[in-house]
Design an enzyme around this catalytic site. Structure first.
Site, PDB file in Angstrom:
ATOM      1  CE  LYS A 158      47.906 -39.363  16.420  1.00 45.86           C
ATOM      2  NZ  LYS A 158      48.401 -38.577  17.540  1.00 45.86           N
TER       3      LYS A 158
HETATM    4  C1  LIG Z   1      49.592 -33.290  19.339  1.00 49.60           C
HETATM    5  C2  LIG Z   1      48.175 -33.782  19.413  1.00 49.60           C
HETATM    6  N1  LIG Z   1      47.174 -32.872  19.404  1.00 49.60           N
HETATM    7  C3  LIG Z   1      45.885 -33.257  19.481  1.00 49.60           C
HETATM    8  C4  LIG Z   1      45.538 -34.592  19.568  1.00 49.60           C
HETATM    9  C5  LIG Z   1      44.096 -34.975  19.655  1.00 49.60           C
HETATM   10  O1  LIG Z   1      43.704 -35.613  18.471  1.00 49.60           O
HETATM   11  P1  LIG Z   1      42.539 -36.685  18.450  1.00 49.60           P
HETATM   12  O2  LIG Z   1      41.417 -36.105  19.196  1.00 49.60           O
HETATM   13  O3  LIG Z   1      42.259 -36.861  17.007  1.00 49.60           O
HETATM   14  O4  LIG Z   1      43.059 -37.924  19.096  1.00 49.60           O
HETATM   15  C6  LIG Z   1      46.547 -35.559  19.583  1.00 49.60           C
HETATM   16  C7  LIG Z   1      46.212 -36.971  19.676  1.00 49.60           C
HETATM   17  O5  LIG Z   1      46.182 -37.631  18.690  1.00 49.60           O
HETATM   18  C8  LIG Z   1      47.889 -35.148  19.491  1.00 49.60           C
HETATM   19  O6  LIG Z   1      48.882 -36.050  19.510  1.00 49.60           O
END
Ligand SMILES: Cc1ncc(COP(=O)(O)O)c(C=O)c1O
Length: 289
Positions: A158
């Protein structure tokens, strides 16, 4: 009354201590600002408890390692800092943003081994990420940008660098009156939205893209667990664009998005059906339990 995000009352935790919100600044020659050497987390607190807090702190550490730096604070220290931030700002229901980056220091070229790694945590009240889409179903554009190959970029981090195409996709979507954009991956398979994972329903079974080149979201994993508990078959697989026409329901998952029904992707329409509502309501209950 809140101004811009840089102009609010409150406290932000920065490099080990709470400071005034407006003083949480970095120097222009911060490495991350020039080269995207930054990782972050988005988390939500419900009734004072951050849902899956430890998993988020662990992912922050992992994201940093994936882009080649080590955060100089342990997971336990990050956990304590997040609680400090919530308490200092008097927040119980809030969005929590932790961010770690290569700061300013002796290096200003691409290599930056000598610059300090910084960590900051802020929190604020943030309502529904997609506004009233939660009830009527979000309208999504289809992005021209593709999620990149894991050989091109550490796609499971991330990390700030992965969001450049997300911002451009979302700007293009909003210009067309859409709430977000769905992205295909570098092979042409359905991938995810710009900040959320995606699920489809057909004939009582659920289909979701295999997260082999994008974030396997914490909400995604939670929702798969909820579906399995309900004995609903979940297919994690590569999904071709032409399959979109045959899906009946669709929803997005993410910490900010929570579970948001989707009503439309490009020219394809979906109903906000019983399973979508059940999962959205079930998730709301779970995060507060
Ligand atoms: C590109 C992306 N995909 C998926 C997610 C979903 O991740 P999470 O459920 O851990 O927040 C996020 C959010 O953080 C994101 O920025």
């Amino acid at each position: 009354m809140a101004g811009g995000y840089d102009d609010r009352d409150g406290k932000i935790w920065m490099d080990g201590k709470l400071i005034e919100w407006r003083d949480a600044n970095v120097h222009l020659l911060t490495h991350a600002l020039h080269y995207a050497s930054s990782v972050f987390e988005g988390e939500r607190a419900y009734g004072g408890t951050i849902f899956e807090s430890r998993k988020h702190s662990e992912r922050l550490h992992n994201s940093a390692r994936l882009i080649d730096f080590e955060i100089p604070w342990t997971v336990d220290e990050i956990e304590a800092a997040k609680q400090e931030v919530l308490a200092a700002n008097g927040l119980t229901d809030a969005y929590v943003r932790a961010v770690s980056w290569r700061g300013a220091g002796p290096d200003m070229g691409v290599a930056s081994a000598r610059n300090p790694v910084r960590l900051a945590i802020a929190a604020w009240e943030w309502g529904a990420y997609y506004g009233d889409s939660k009830f009527k179903g979000a309208k999504l554009d289809i992005s021209k940008w593709k999620r990149p190959s894991p050989e091109t970029i550490p796609s499971h981090a991330k990390a700030a660098g992965l969001y450049m195409i997300c911002t451009m996709s979302k700007h293009a979507a909003e210009a067309k009156g859409c709430a977000d954009a769905m992205m295909f991956d570098y092979r042409g398979y359905v991938a995810e939205a710009t900040g959320a994972n995606i699920f489809f329903v057909k004939d009582g079974e659920v289909h979701t893209p295999d997260p082999d080149c994008f974030l396997n979201g914490i909400t995604r994993q939670t929702v798969i667990g909820m579906l399995e508990k309900r004995q609903i078959k979940v297919h994690q697989r590569h999904i071709m664009p032409e399959e979109l026409e045959g899906f009946e329901q669709c929803w997005l998952t993410g910490t900010a998005a929570e579970v948001t029904p989707v009503g439309q992707i490009g020219d394809y329409n979906f109903e906000v059906g019983a399973l979508t509502r059940d999962i959205a309501e079930g998730y709301e209950k779970l995060v507060r339990s």
